[in-house]
Design a protein around this motif. Sequence first.
Motif, PDB file in Angstrom:
ATOM      1  N   SER A 131      41.836  41.817  38.670  1.00 31.20           N
ATOM      2  CA  SER A 131      41.181  42.552  37.587  1.00 31.20           C
ATOM      3  C   SER A 131      40.476  43.764  38.172  1.00 31.20           C
ATOM      4  N   PRO A 132      40.456  44.881  37.465  1.00 31.15           N
ATOM      5  CA  PRO A 132      39.730  46.054  37.986  1.00 31.15           C
ATOM      6  C   PRO A 132      38.262  45.715  38.199  1.00 31.15           C
ATOM      7  N   PRO A 133      37.653  46.205  39.272  1.00 37.57           N
ATOM      8  CA  PRO A 133      36.236  45.928  39.508  1.00 37.57           C
ATOM      9  C   PRO A 133      35.385  46.422  38.342  1.00 37.57           C
ATOM     10  N   SER A 134      34.425  45.625  37.947  1.00 40.03           N
ATOM     11  CA  SER A 134      33.525  46.015  36.871  1.00 40.03           C
ATOM     12  C   SER A 134      32.576  47.107  37.364  1.00 40.03           C
ATOM     13  N   PRO A 135      31.914  47.828  36.452  1.00 40.36           N
ATOM     14  CA  PRO A 135      30.928  48.839  36.879  1.00 40.36           C
ATOM     15  C   PRO A 135      29.826  48.247  37.752  1.00 40.36           C
ATOM     16  N   ALA A 136      29.442  46.994  37.480  1.00 39.80           N
ATOM     17  CA  ALA A 136      28.402  46.369  38.305  1.00 39.80           C
ATOM     18  C   ALA A 136      28.879  46.163  39.735  1.00 39.80           C
ATOM     19  N   ILE A 137      30.132  45.764  39.915  1.00 37.73           N
ATOM     20  CA  ILE A 137      30.686  45.598  41.261  1.00 37.73           C
ATOM     21  C   ILE A 137      30.682  46.931  41.994  1.00 37.73           C
ATOM     22  N   ALA A 138      31.093  47.981  41.312  1.00 34.76           N
ATOM     23  CA  ALA A 138      31.075  49.315  41.923  1.00 34.76           C
ATOM     24  C   ALA A 138      29.658  49.713  42.317  1.00 34.76           C
ATOM     25  N   ALA A 139      28.665  49.367  41.477  1.00 32.52           N
ATOM     26  CA  ALA A 139      27.282  49.704  41.781  1.00 32.52           C
ATOM     27  C   ALA A 139      26.762  48.916  42.976  1.00 32.52           C
ATOM     28  N   VAL A 140      27.161  47.643  43.104  1.00 33.38           N
ATOM     29  CA  VAL A 140      26.748  46.849  44.264  1.00 33.38           C
ATOM     30  C   VAL A 140      27.374  47.417  45.533  1.00 33.38           C
ATOM     31  N   LEU A 141      28.632  47.833  45.453  1.00 33.36           N
ATOM     32  CA  LEU A 141      29.276  48.454  46.617  1.00 33.36           C
ATOM     33  C   LEU A 141      28.576  49.752  47.000  1.00 33.36           C
ATOM     34  N   THR A 187      21.718  47.384  37.134  1.00 33.19           N
ATOM     35  CA  THR A 187      21.362  46.905  35.794  1.00 33.19           C
ATOM     36  C   THR A 187      21.719  47.929  34.716  1.00 33.19           C
ATOM     37  N   ALA A 188      21.831  49.208  35.103  1.00 34.05           N
ATOM     38  CA  ALA A 188      22.203  50.238  34.130  1.00 34.05           C
ATOM     39  C   ALA A 188      23.632  50.075  33.641  1.00 34.05           C
ATOM     40  N   THR A 189      24.436  49.255  34.340  1.00 36.72           N
ATOM     41  CA  THR A 189      25.824  49.045  33.922  1.00 36.72           C
ATOM     42  C   THR A 189      25.946  47.971  32.846  1.00 36.72           C
ATOM     43  N   PRO A 243      36.117  36.918  36.207  1.00 35.08           N
ATOM     44  CA  PRO A 243      37.202  37.804  36.661  1.00 35.08           C
ATOM     45  C   PRO A 243      36.795  38.711  37.823  1.00 35.08           C
ATOM     46  N   ASP A 244      35.480  38.881  38.026  1.00 35.46           N
ATOM     47  CA  ASP A 244      34.996  39.707  39.142  1.00 35.46           C
ATOM     48  C   ASP A 244      34.964  38.954  40.463  1.00 35.46           C
ATOM     49  N   TYR A 245      35.122  37.631  40.455  1.00 34.77           N
ATOM     50  CA  TYR A 245      34.882  36.852  41.667  1.00 34.77           C
ATOM     51  C   TYR A 245      35.741  37.282  42.857  1.00 34.77           C
ATOM     52  N   PRO A 246      37.062  37.531  42.667  1.00 35.59           N
ATOM     53  CA  PRO A 246      37.810  38.018  43.832  1.00 35.59           C
ATOM     54  C   PRO A 246      37.243  39.310  44.413  1.00 35.59           C
ATOM     55  N   ALA A 247      36.775  40.213  43.546  1.00 38.11           N
ATOM     56  CA  ALA A 247      36.171  41.455  44.030  1.00 38.11           C
ATOM     57  C   ALA A 247      34.845  41.187  44.733  1.00 38.11           C
ATOM     58  N   VAL A 248      34.090  40.203  44.239  1.00 39.88           N
ATOM     59  CA  VAL A 248      32.828  39.850  44.883  1.00 39.88           C
ATOM     60  C   VAL A 248      33.071  39.447  46.332  1.00 39.88           C
ATOM     61  N   VAL A 249      34.109  38.639  46.568  1.00 32.89           N
ATOM     62  CA  VAL A 249      34.391  38.166  47.930  1.00 32.89           C
ATOM     63  C   VAL A 249      35.115  39.229  48.750  1.00 32.89           C
ATOM     64  N   LEU A 250      36.230  39.746  48.220  1.00 33.15           N
ATOM     65  CA  LEU A 250      37.110  40.613  49.005  1.00 33.15           C
ATOM     66  C   LEU A 250      36.576  42.036  49.173  1.00 33.15           C
ATOM     67  N   ARG A 251      35.654  42.454  48.307  1.00 32.01           N
ATOM     68  CA  ARG A 251      35.110  43.809  48.407  1.00 32.01           C
ATOM     69  C   ARG A 251      33.618  43.772  48.745  1.00 32.01           C
ATOM     70  N   VAL A 252      32.819  43.123  47.883  1.00 33.43           N
ATOM     71  CA  VAL A 252      31.372  43.151  48.077  1.00 33.43           C
ATOM     72  C   VAL A 252      30.962  42.381  49.326  1.00 33.43           C
ATOM     73  N   PHE A 253      31.432  41.130  49.446  1.00 35.39           N
ATOM     74  CA  PHE A 253      30.955  40.329  50.568  1.00 35.39           C
ATOM     75  C   PHE A 253      31.469  40.863  51.905  1.00 35.39           C
ATOM     76  N   THR A 254      32.685  41.394  51.923  1.00 37.35           N
ATOM     77  CA  THR A 254      33.177  41.960  53.185  1.00 37.35           C
ATOM     78  C   THR A 254      32.384  43.201  53.565  1.00 37.35           C
ATOM     79  N   ALA A 255      31.987  44.002  52.567  1.00 31.73           N
ATOM     80  CA  ALA A 255      31.150  45.172  52.860  1.00 31.73           C
ATOM     81  C   ALA A 255      29.782  44.732  53.379  1.00 31.73           C
ATOM     82  N   TYR A 256      29.232  43.696  52.763  1.00 33.66           N
ATOM     83  CA  TYR A 256      27.955  43.144  53.227  1.00 33.66           C
ATOM     84  C   TYR A 256      28.082  42.619  54.657  1.00 33.66           C
TER      85      TYR A 256
END
Length: 387
Positions: A131-141, A187-189, A243-256
Motif C-alpha cells: 500500500s502507498p505510505p500514508s502521509p503520517a508515515i512520510a512525516a515520520v520518515l 499529527t497535522a496529517t 495497511p501501513d505496517y509493512p512501511a512501518v517496518v521496511l521504511r520507518v524502522f530501517t531508517a530508525y
Amino acid sequence: MSNPGSSPASAHHDHEHTPLCRSCGAPTTAPTPAPWSGTTDSPPPAYRPIRLPAINAPTNTAAIVLSPVPQPLPVPPAAPPHAFLVPAKRITSPDDIARFHASVHGLHFLGFVAALSASVHGRKLSDPLPSPPSPAIAAVLDLVSALAALVASTPPLPHSSRYGNPAFRLWHEKLTDSASELISRITATASSPADLAGADVELAPYLLDSFGNATRIDYGTGHETNFAAFLYCLARLGLITEPDYPAVVLRVFTAYLDLMRTLQDTYQLEPAGSHGVWGLDDYHFLPFIFGSAQLIDHKYMKPKSIHNPDILENFSKEYMYLACVAYVKKVKKGPFMEHSPMLDDISGVANWKKVNSGLLKMYKAEVLEKVPIMQHFLFGSLIKWED
C-alpha cells in the motif's frame, strides 16, 4: 533457541561456506576437494572449538520455550475527545510487570509488535510496498531524516574514553528543542488535526527516550521499546493503520535503525545494561524479530546461512537480520561463537519461522518482563496504567 540434539560436527558450521549465487542466493556447484593422501600433504588440523557460555544468558530458557508465541492483535483506537497527559514511569517491581502484561495495553502492545513482524513475512527491504505510505508515515520518515541531519551539525568532541562522547548531549538537546515541531508535522496529517491538539505533550517523552539517555550517554532495548511505543501511540490515534505496517517496518524502522547505528558509532553510546541482551546485540532486539520474519520460507537462505560471508555481503541490504549479524561481525573481534554465543545457537534452529516465534517469546520474557528495562517505560492516556 539452542539445538541440543545437533552432533558435535555441527559446532564448526561457522567455518563451512557453501558457494552461493551472488544474484539470488541459490547454491552453486563446487569441485570436491581431493582427499588427503597421507603422503605428500600435511594432515588436516584437529579442530576442537571452544564454546563459551552466553553472558547474562536467559535463566528461564525452559519457561520461554514452553510459553505461547505472541500473536498479532489489532491496536485499540483512541476515540476523541482526547485528554493527553504527560506520560510517567509506573513500573518498579515484578508485580507491576505482571499487572502491565495482564492489562489491555500490555497485551495489545506486544500484539502490535507481533503484527508488525507478521506484516513483513517474505518481504525484502527493496520490495514495493503493498500500500502507498500514508502521509503520517512520510512525516515520520521526515522526522528521522531531520534527526539524522543534526548529527552532521553536531560532530563528536575530543574525548579519551571508549564510550560516551559528550557531543551526544548536544545532539539530544537539539532533539528536545525540535521534538514538538516534528511531532506536530505528524499529527497535522490526521483527518481532523484539531482533535489531536496538544498530542505532543504525550508523544514527545516517548520520542525523546527513543534515542538513548543524554545523561548516561547510553542506549539499549528499553529505548528501542519506547520507539515502538511511540509508533503504537500513533496507531492508537489512527495515524498509522494496519495497511501501513509493512512501511512501518521496511521504511520507518530501517531508517530508525540506520540513525541509531550512526549515533552509536559517532558518539560511542554505551550499551544500556550489562552486556546488552546476553549477546544477541549490544543495543537492539526488534530488528532481529523483523529480520527473521522477512526470511520465513526463503527458498535458499536458512538460519545457518549467517555463517556464509557471501550471504552477508550480498543480502544484508535486503534483510535486517543479516544486516544485524554483519554489523556484529564488523564491530566484534574473535570467533563468532565466543563473542555472540546466542546468535550462534540460534543459527542451529531448523527454520526461520521457529527463529521468529522464539525471538518473539524472548522479547516478551527478556525485555518486556524485566524490571531494569521496563522501569523506564512510560504510561499516559494512550498507554494507560491500570491499577
